[in-house]
Write a protein that holds these residues in place. Structure first.
Motif, PDB file in Angstrom:
ATOM      1  N   VAL A 302       0.822  -1.215   0.000  1.00  0.00           N
ATOM      2  CA  VAL A 302       0.000   0.000   0.000  1.00  0.00           C
ATOM      3  C   VAL A 302       0.852   1.260   0.000  1.00  0.00           C
ATOM      4  N   ALA A 303       1.871   1.331   0.865  1.00  0.00           N
ATOM      5  CA  ALA A 303       2.672   2.550   1.001  1.00  0.00           C
ATOM      6  C   ALA A 303       3.978   2.210   1.697  1.00  0.00           C
ATOM      7  N   ILE A 304       4.989   3.096   1.524  1.00  0.00           N
ATOM      8  CA  ILE A 304       6.293   2.926   2.152  1.00  0.00           C
ATOM      9  C   ILE A 304       6.744   4.251   2.742  1.00  0.00           C
ATOM     10  N   ASN A 305       7.464   4.214   3.875  1.00  0.00           N
ATOM     11  CA  ASN A 305       8.034   5.440   4.435  1.00  0.00           C
ATOM     12  C   ASN A 305       9.556   5.446   4.250  1.00  0.00           C
ATOM     13  N   GLY A 308      11.803   2.413   5.066  1.00  0.00           N
ATOM     14  CA  GLY A 308      11.620   1.153   4.368  1.00  0.00           C
ATOM     15  C   GLY A 308      10.535   0.293   4.962  1.00  0.00           C
ATOM     16  N   GLN A 309       9.729   0.859   5.856  1.00  0.00           N
ATOM     17  CA  GLN A 309       8.575   0.140   6.383  1.00  0.00           C
ATOM     18  C   GLN A 309       7.436   0.219   5.374  1.00  0.00           C
ATOM     19  N   VAL A 310       6.698  -0.879   5.238  1.00  0.00           N
ATOM     20  CA  VAL A 310       5.683  -0.969   4.195  1.00  0.00           C
ATOM     21  C   VAL A 310       4.354  -1.406   4.802  1.00  0.00           C
ATOM     22  N   LEU A 311       3.299  -0.701   4.427  1.00  0.00           N
ATOM     23  CA  LEU A 311       1.954  -1.167   4.757  1.00  0.00           C
ATOM     24  C   LEU A 311       1.579  -2.255   3.757  1.00  0.00           C
ATOM     25  N   LEU A 324       2.086  -4.272   9.042  1.00  0.00           N
ATOM     26  CA  LEU A 324       3.245  -3.411   8.803  1.00  0.00           C
ATOM     27  C   LEU A 324       4.447  -4.321   8.594  1.00  0.00           C
ATOM     28  N   TRP A 325       5.060  -4.238   7.400  1.00  0.00           N
ATOM     29  CA  TRP A 325       6.261  -5.019   7.115  1.00  0.00           C
ATOM     30  C   TRP A 325       7.466  -4.178   7.493  1.00  0.00           C
ATOM     31  N   SER A 326       8.327  -4.730   8.345  1.00  0.00           N
ATOM     32  CA  SER A 326       9.519  -4.009   8.784  1.00  0.00           C
ATOM     33  C   SER A 326      10.622  -5.004   9.090  1.00  0.00           C
TER      34      SER A 326
END
Length: 376
Positions: A302-305, A308-311, A324-326
């Motif tokens: 969905v989105a990344i900050n 490098g964390q990704v929804l 939350l992928w981290s």
């Protein structure tokens, strides 16, 4: 309506804040000051004034200040910029929808419907006012994202197909992918690099399908992201990864791109097929499967900050569950709001402070509403 120029003071302050954050924290994807996985979130309902149905408008994105722009699903003429303590509304001349915003609170979108029906013209909003974005080739177009320098990207449509556009300093540049008939700029980062999706038509006998690919446009060069090598086929089924589509949804200032790989999985005789999809992260020229922990489920990024964390949304059957992928792991976001009386239904965006925009329903309720999740 005429194009708008960014207020210089606002731009300077916003960029100064981003630069200070980068100087203090830029020590890698999980450097000090960011990148931690919150153990708990406070659920902040996004409420709008009477007459603006927050539950129906849908959030389109969030910026570094935690402001949220709404107006994705609502078939009306209004955008709303929610700032926690107040709401700024934008009235479009026709049916319109929002697509994104930057850190100084400028929003973008277009007239027409989310289905591409009706006249589409790109819009930019600031301080409660909307302007058409003007430029050769933007007579029928939609803006999809804007960065802090006011660079806007989107899709321009013509009789021969569509092209991704980049509008910067009053000049329009177009990005076309050789061999593809459609292209759209879906996201732009701080350096002005753009995530581009393009597609072409495939014909096999009586069957017509579309094959999409994701690319990164930077400094005038188009870099294809390639494909995700994963195992989409189950026992007794086959899948041709060469015919799997890859579509990007977001990128950060490190040029890390997230999106989804999807395609058809069939029986060997081709009589029975179904679609499988998996979230990916493209980093340093390589794709990572973000759904590898749950090989039996489909997933979408969905989105990344900046860390490098990704929804990621994982689908258990037809039921979406937000994660939350981290650092190589999926973290169940519903566990972080357990006991609050809320259940997360979907996720939309996250920022570098760890805030998340989501759709949540109160326990026992069937209908969700937009909320912001604040780490506590």
């Amino acid at each position: 309506m005429t194009p708008i120029r960014i207020v210089a003071k606002q731009r300077f302050l916003a960029l100064a804040a981003v630069c200070l954050l980068a100087a203090a924290c830029d020590e890698g994807p999980t450097g000090p000051g960011g990148g931690e996985v919150p153990r708990r979130y406070a659920v902040v309902p996004i409420e709008l004034p009477d007459g603006l149905p927050a539950a129906a408008m849908g959030p389109a994105g969030m910026n570094a200040a935690g402001q949220v722009v709404l107006g994705t699903f609502y078939l009306g003429r209004t955008f709303a910029l929610w700032s926690g303590g107040g709401v700024t509304t934008f009235a479009a001349p026709y049916t319109a929808f929002a697509t994104g915003l930057n850190d100084v609170g400028q929003v973008v979108g277009c007239t027409g419907s989310v289905f591409g029906e009706g006249e589409q013209r790109p819009l930019l909003g600031e301080a409660g006012r909307l302007w058409y974005l003007a430029g050769a080739g933007l007579e029928r177009a939609c803006a999809h994202d804007i960065n802090n320098d006011g660079v806007v990207v989107g899709e321009s449509r013509g009789t021969a197909g569509s092209r991704a556009f980049v509008l910067a300093d009053g000049r329009v540049a177009f990005v076309s992918v050789p061999g593809d008939t459609a292209a759209v700029g879906v996201a732009v980062n701080g350096p002005g690099h753009v995530a581009v999706n393009s597609s072409r038509t495939l014909r096999k006998g009586f069957y017509v399908s579309s094959l999409a690919q994701a690319s990164l446009w930077r400094d005038g060069e188009l870099v294809p992201l390639g494909r995700l090598d994963w195992s989409p086929a189950g026992a007794g089924q086959v899948a041709d990864l060469a015919e799997f589509s890859h579509t990007a949804v977001d990128l950060n200032d490190r040029d890390e791109v997230v999106g989804t790989s999807n395609g058809s999985v069939c029986t060997p005789d081709g009589n029975s097929c179904h679609t499988r999809w998996r979230a990916f992260l493209w980093r340093n020229g390589r794709m990572t499967d973000l759904g590898s922990e749950r090989p039996g489920d489909n997933s979408s990024a969905v989105a990344i900050n900046r860390w490098g964390q990704v929804l990621v949304v994982v689908y258990e059957g037809n039921t979406p569950k937000p994660f939350l992928w981290s650092d190589g792991r999926l973290h169940d976001l519903n566990e972080t709001v357990a006991g609050t009386g809320w259940r997360l239904v979907n996720v939309v965006d996250l920022n570098d402070a760890g805030q998340v925009v989501a759709i949540a329903a109160r326990e026992g309720a069937a209908v969700g509403m937009p909320v912001r999740l604040d780490p506590v």
